[in-house]
Scaffold this motif. Structure first.
Motif, PDB file in Angstrom:
ATOM      1  N   HIS A  91      -5.414  41.559  58.009  1.00 50.93           N
ATOM      2  CA  HIS A  91      -6.187  40.637  57.612  1.00 50.93           C
ATOM      3  C   HIS A  91      -5.898  39.803  58.098  1.00 50.93           C
ATOM      4  O   HIS A  91      -4.684  38.984  58.570  1.00 50.93           O
ATOM      5  CB  HIS A  91      -6.068  41.026  56.064  1.00 50.93           C
ATOM      6  CG  HIS A  91      -6.926  41.786  55.019  1.00 50.93           C
ATOM      7  ND1 HIS A  91      -6.169  42.146  54.925  1.00 50.93           N
ATOM      8  CD2 HIS A  91      -8.322  41.687  55.086  1.00 50.93           C
ATOM      9  CE1 HIS A  91      -7.133  42.868  54.283  1.00 50.93           C
ATOM     10  NE2 HIS A  91      -8.627  43.271  54.560  1.00 50.93           N
ATOM     11  N   SER A  92      -6.704  38.766  58.925  1.00 51.10           N
ATOM     12  CA  SER A  92      -6.055  37.457  60.236  1.00 51.10           C
ATOM     13  C   SER A  92      -6.566  36.669  58.613  1.00 51.10           C
ATOM     14  O   SER A  92      -7.286  36.961  57.825  1.00 51.10           O
ATOM     15  CB  SER A  92      -7.127  37.553  61.339  1.00 51.10           C
ATOM     16  OG  SER A  92      -7.295  38.419  62.477  1.00 51.10           O
ATOM     17  N   PRO A  93      -5.906  35.354  59.476  1.00 54.95           N
ATOM     18  CA  PRO A  93      -6.267  33.900  58.221  1.00 54.95           C
ATOM     19  C   PRO A  93      -7.413  33.657  58.454  1.00 54.95           C
ATOM     20  O   PRO A  93      -7.609  33.959  60.048  1.00 54.95           O
ATOM     21  CB  PRO A  93      -4.840  33.068  58.730  1.00 54.95           C
ATOM     22  CG  PRO A  93      -4.039  33.581  59.898  1.00 54.95           C
ATOM     23  CD  PRO A  93      -4.497  35.148  60.195  1.00 54.95           C
ATOM     24  N   VAL A  94      -8.195  33.328  57.591  1.00 58.97           N
ATOM     25  CA  VAL A  94      -9.103  32.739  57.516  1.00 58.97           C
ATOM     26  C   VAL A  94      -9.823  31.514  56.966  1.00 58.97           C
ATOM     27  O   VAL A  94      -9.719  31.432  56.101  1.00 58.97           O
ATOM     28  CB  VAL A  94     -10.423  33.868  57.095  1.00 58.97           C
ATOM     29  CG1 VAL A  94     -11.948  33.479  56.995  1.00 58.97           C
ATOM     30  CG2 VAL A  94     -10.008  34.924  58.208  1.00 58.97           C
ATOM     31  N   GLN A 151       2.036  31.694  57.507  1.00 62.83           N
ATOM     32  CA  GLN A 151       2.821  30.457  57.923  1.00 62.83           C
ATOM     33  C   GLN A 151       3.363  29.717  58.477  1.00 62.83           C
ATOM     34  O   GLN A 151       3.731  28.884  58.268  1.00 62.83           O
ATOM     35  CB  GLN A 151       4.114  31.724  58.254  1.00 62.83           C
ATOM     36  CG  GLN A 151       4.207  33.112  57.626  1.00 62.83           C
ATOM     37  CD  GLN A 151       4.877  33.014  56.802  1.00 62.83           C
ATOM     38  OE1 GLN A 151       5.836  32.494  56.572  1.00 62.83           O
ATOM     39  NE2 GLN A 151       4.044  34.069  55.648  1.00 62.83           N
ATOM     40  N   GLU A 152       2.251  29.689  59.125  1.00 66.19           N
ATOM     41  CA  GLU A 152       2.657  28.249  59.907  1.00 66.19           C
ATOM     42  C   GLU A 152       1.498  27.738  60.965  1.00 66.19           C
ATOM     43  O   GLU A 152       0.116  28.609  61.124  1.00 66.19           O
ATOM     44  CB  GLU A 152       3.101  28.067  61.576  1.00 66.19           C
ATOM     45  CG  GLU A 152       3.837  29.533  62.205  1.00 66.19           C
ATOM     46  CD  GLU A 152       3.830  29.247  63.153  1.00 66.19           C
ATOM     47  OE1 GLU A 152       5.474  30.115  63.093  1.00 66.19           O
ATOM     48  OE2 GLU A 152       4.172  28.494  64.629  1.00 66.19           O
ATOM     49  N   ASP A 202       0.008  33.532  61.083  1.00 63.75           N
ATOM     50  CA  ASP A 202       0.585  34.730  59.453  1.00 63.75           C
ATOM     51  C   ASP A 202       1.831  35.039  60.663  1.00 63.75           C
ATOM     52  O   ASP A 202       2.281  35.034  61.656  1.00 63.75           O
ATOM     53  CB  ASP A 202      -0.424  35.715  59.479  1.00 63.75           C
ATOM     54  CG  ASP A 202      -0.257  36.805  60.183  1.00 63.75           C
ATOM     55  OD1 ASP A 202      -1.811  37.593  59.937  1.00 63.75           O
ATOM     56  OD2 ASP A 202       0.086  36.846  60.985  1.00 63.75           O
ATOM     57  N   GLY A 203       2.680  36.000  59.547  1.00 61.59           N
ATOM     58  CA  GLY A 203       3.959  36.247  60.131  1.00 61.59           C
ATOM     59  C   GLY A 203       4.034  37.642  60.244  1.00 61.59           C
ATOM     60  O   GLY A 203       5.224  37.951  59.848  1.00 61.59           O
TER      61      GLY A 203
END
Length: 642
Positions: free
Chosen positions: A116-119, A155-156, A204-205
């Motif tokens: 999953h990708s950040p959204v 993560q960043e 994400d990491g």
């Protein structure tokens, strides 16, 4: 008994579960572990004992290959779908074997992959920032959300293209929650830049990492120098899951020190990523958060959202809202039957397992605590097997002839208030074993036959019943061999093997055989067969088939008997006596004597009962010197013989 001892000596379930781990989204058929080997079982045992997987919710995420003993993935496994944001995703189930019953607890941990990708909650974010803002001013943003966990989550953050006025800050607050903010690096000048835009990228990491982007548009304003402030950084409310639609969950409140339009605050609600069908809405003026539909504790125990308060000048603040759903007892217990045996033989030993079932309740706490009870039964009982499994077992000897069928009702009740219950009915049929010998309907039989009967004459019937059923109750009849020589068997009697009809095979003579006895045996068709004996006494009834036999005077062809009567004999003088016998019995042998003919009938008389011949009057000179008498002897049969 040996089988029962072997069964009882086996452990019902392994104390420690067998544990594996597998990555989510693994292809169907991927190896999870060598389950048979880890359980200490051979392929032959797996097949013979009908090994299978049983899960509490009935869903099979894994497939067990009996031939190889391998545990493999049965279909697509999505950790986020199965476990949500839980730190650990563990799928428990049991390996169930029959004959004898045995469990192996298996736990498979589903490892997260970066799928999953950040959204960001919003694709575009707009800020209206007064030009009087000081460097170091912070402007809160909605953080991106990633359905993965651990290092695979966000993560960043970074800004693209790099911007000399703003940088992104991502760190923990005093409350422990991380916040995302834009930080002003240098003073703004509306006359130089009235607006500017850039992208904020969340990374994400994972390996490889995934990213999500939201576009930021900034408008530079002139005046409004006070942003709204919420009375709390985080609001927490507890809501019963059965609260009706339209109920107010809580009310958030933000204040702004500015006056006029710059102090007018409106509220906007933002749900978590993936929660498009929101159960909440907020009044933009009052900040009251209401339900748009009833909540379901079993679907989600909590709901997290954020509220943005924006003043008329474009400044805003964000607070978190956590709604904890309080469980109510709205789910009845469920009974899932794993195995059930019916019919069972009536000689089943106490302690035999008839049914195995599990219970579960989707509620939590006391609402999900289940107790099971068996209604009004003395022959069966419930006993815990493993975890939430129960066994229905026999506790006493069974008798099909007394009770051929049991209808057992198992009720599962939770500890809610009021409690909810579910009932499972087990219909247990009792199969017959040959434990009842035939029983004659009489302790003995007496049958009658007239002598001189026709051959194969029916004289009566014996009848025996058997409390068993089927072949165990099918009765056949036969003549039992006589024991000893004190009563010789009679070959003149036979019995029909199917219906017990008794026949006399040949004519009988009362004068030679007056009665006889035989033993009739009734035998069922069970294995081994059971039998019972009864005595049948045959009484021969006399027929008038013998004429009287005159013993005196002799009737063997010699001259007629002569008697002398003195001339002085008076009336009543005894001249002689006719003696006769009859081989019949009863009235057929009652004899009467009659004077049939005489030279002078008036001179003599014959006593009817005794056969004595006497003078009726004195003898005179006119009487003939020689008198001839014929005496008739007649029995009392019908018709009489003489």
């Amino acid at each position: 008994m040996l089988c029962l001892s072997a069964f009882l000596s086996l452990p019902l379930a392994r104390a420690e579960p067998i544990r594996y781990s597998v990555a989510e989204e693994a292809e169907s058929g991927s190896l999870v572990g060598k389950l048979a080997e880890d359980a200490g079982l051979t392929p032959a045992q797996l097949s013979a004992r009908r090994a299978r997987l049983v899960s509490e919710d009935g869903r099979q995420h894994f497939r067990f290959e009996r031939a190889s003993g391998r545990l493999v993935v049965a279909g697509r496994l999505d950790r986020e779908e199965l476990c949500g944001q839980a730190a650990t995703c563990m799928l428990p189930f049991e390996l169930l074997l029959s004959s004898p019953l045995q469990f192996f607890r298996v736990e498979v941990t589903l490892d997260d992959i970066n799928d999953h990708s950040p959204v960001f909650p919003e694709e575009r974010v707009t800020f209206k920032i007064p030009e009087t803002s000081e460097p170091g001013s912070c402007f809160p943003m909605e953080a991106a959300q990633d359905l993965d966990i651990g290092s695979n989550t966000v993560q960043e953050y970074s800004i693209s293209p790099e911007n000399e006025y703003f940088r992104v800050s991502y760190g923990s607050r005093i409350t422990g929650k991380k916040s995302l903010e834009l930080v002003l690096e240098k003073p703004l000048d509306r006359e130089e830049h009235a607006e500017m835009g850039f992208s904020v990228i969340a990374l994400d990491g994972g390996s490889p990492p995934r990213s999500g982007t939201t576009h930021v548009k900034i408008f530079i304003l002139d005046v409004n120098d006070n942003a709204p402030i919420f009375t709390q950084e985080e609001y927490i409310a507890q809501v019963l899951e059965n609260m009706p639609e339209g109920s107010v969950v809580l009310t958030v409140l933000a204040t702004d020190q500015d006056a006029g339009v710059n102090g007018d605050i409106t509220y906007q609600l933002s749900q978590a990523v993936g929660k498009s069908d929101s159960a909440f809405l907020i009044d933009p003026i009052t900040g009251a958060i209401k339900l748009t539909k009833p909540l379901d504790f079993e679907a989600a125990e909590s709901h997290e959202m954020s509220v943005r308060a924006t003043d008329g000048g474009g400044l805003s603040a964000i607070c978190k809202v956590l709604v904890e759903v309080v469980d109510v007892n709205d789910n009845a217990p469920e009974l899932v039957v794993s195995s059930f045996s019916s019919p069972i033989p009536e000689n089943t030993v106490p302690g035999t397992v008839v049914a195995l079932f599990s219970v579960r309740d989707r509620d939590s706490g006391a609402n999900g605590k289940i107790s099971c009870a068996l209604e009004d039964q003395l022959s069966f009982s419930l006993r815990p097997a493993y975890k939430n499994y129960y066994e229905l077992v026999t506790v006493s000897a069974l008798d099909r002839e007394e009770t051929p069928q049991y209808i057992l009702s198992v009720t599962a009740a939770d500890a809610g208030s009021p409690p909810l219950t579910s009932t499972q009915t087990f219909t247990v049929d009792i199969s017959d074993v040959n434990d009842n010998a035939p029983v004659f309907n009489q302790t003995s039989y007496t049958m009658y036959v007239h002598e001189n009967n026709v051959p194969t004459v029916f004289v009566g019937a014996v009848s025996a019943g058997d409390a068993d059923v089927g072949l165990n109750a099918k009765v056949t009849y036969s003549l039992a061999p006589e024991q000893g020589a004190e009563r010789p068997s009679c070959s003149c009697i036979s019995v029909n093997s199917e219906n017990g009809h008794v026949f006399v095979l040949r004519p009988l003579d009362y004068e030679h055989l007056r009665q006889t006895e035989v033993t009739v045996s009734a035998c069922d068709a069970g294995s081994p067969p059971l039998r019972a004996n009864v005595t049948v006494r045959l009484v021969v009834l006399d027929e008038n088939d013998n004429a009287p036999l005159v013993l005196y005077p002799a009737q063997d062809g010699s001259p007629a008997s002569s008697e002398l009567v003195p001339v002085w004999a008076e009336a009543g003088y005894l001249i002689g006596k006719v003696v006769a016998v009859d081989a019949d019995s009863g009235q057929n042998s009652w004899l009467s004597y009659h004077l049939l003919r005489a030279t002078d009938p008036g001179l003599f008389s014959v006593a009817v009962q005794s056969g004595e011949v006497r003078l009726r009057r004195p003898v005179t000179e006119r009487d003939s010197v020689k008198q001839k008498l014929v005496v008739l002897v007649r029995d009392n049969g019908k018709p009489p013989l003489s």
